[in-house]
Design a protein around this motif. Structure first.
Motif, PDB file in Angstrom:
ATOM      1  N   SER A 102       2.718  -4.961  13.672  1.00 54.07           N
ATOM      2  CA  SER A 102       2.238  -3.677  14.175  1.00 54.07           C
ATOM      3  C   SER A 102       1.264  -3.030  13.195  1.00 54.07           C
ATOM      4  CB  SER A 102       3.414  -2.719  14.397  1.00 54.07           C
ATOM      5  OG  SER A 102       2.933  -1.426  14.713  1.00 54.07           O
ATOM      6  N   ALA A 103       0.164  -2.549  13.720  1.00 50.74           N
ATOM      7  CA  ALA A 103      -0.812  -1.823  12.895  1.00 50.74           C
ATOM      8  C   ALA A 103      -0.356  -0.396  12.620  1.00 50.74           C
ATOM      9  CB  ALA A 103      -2.165  -1.798  13.604  1.00 50.74           C
ATOM     10  N   PHE A 104       0.742   0.031  13.275  1.00 48.59           N
ATOM     11  CA  PHE A 104       1.190   1.422  13.169  1.00 48.59           C
ATOM     12  C   PHE A 104       2.562   1.552  12.520  1.00 48.59           C
ATOM     13  CE2 PHE A 104      -1.689   0.977  16.753  1.00 48.59           C
ATOM     14  CZ  PHE A 104      -2.686   1.867  16.381  1.00 48.59           C
ATOM     15  N   GLY A 105       3.042   0.495  11.893  1.00 49.03           N
ATOM     16  CA  GLY A 105       4.303   0.563  11.167  1.00 49.03           C
ATOM     17  C   GLY A 105       5.546   0.386  12.014  1.00 49.03           C
TER      18      GLY A 105
END
Length: 118
Positions: A102-105
């Motif tokens: 995930s690029a958003f954590g």
């Protein structure tokens, strides 16, 4: 029927579809849940009447770290077959989390259940 859970196994594996994922190991977080007929083990207090949890854990870690798959689904199938190969195991649920996906954590994970053939 008894259920054994092994949670939060941390392994380093080559997995993914992107070029850098095929070259570099990533951390995966694996959960294994399996069923077996535990009555004899409970009645006799005999390890050999049970499924050796630590052997299952070692096999899952070893097979994960030696694997090279693109998809979590393929690794889950591979691990499901591995756990079902232990005598007496009738069902296994594999959950694989891939923190780097995930690029958003967010924690992205995949789960699937597999059953022994009757």
């Amino acid at each position: 029927m008894g259920t054994v859970k092994i949670d939060d196994l941390r392994v380093s594996a080559v997995i993914g579809t992107l070029e850098y994922e095929k070259l570099h190991r990533q951390q995966l977080i694996i959960g294994v849940e399996f069923d077996y007929d535990s009555r004899r083990a409970a009645q006799t207090d005999d390890l050999f009447a049970s499924v050796d949890y630590s052997a299952v854990e070692r096999k899952v870690v070893e097979n994960s770290e030696l694997s090279r798959f693109e998809l979590l689904e393929t690794l889950a199938l591979h691990l499901g077959k591995t756990v079902l190969s232990f005598a007496g195991v009738t069902r296994v649920k594999i959950t694989i989390g891939k923190p780097a996906a995930s690029a958003f954590g967010a924690m992205i994970s995949y789960s699937e259940e597999f059953f022994a053939e009757a």
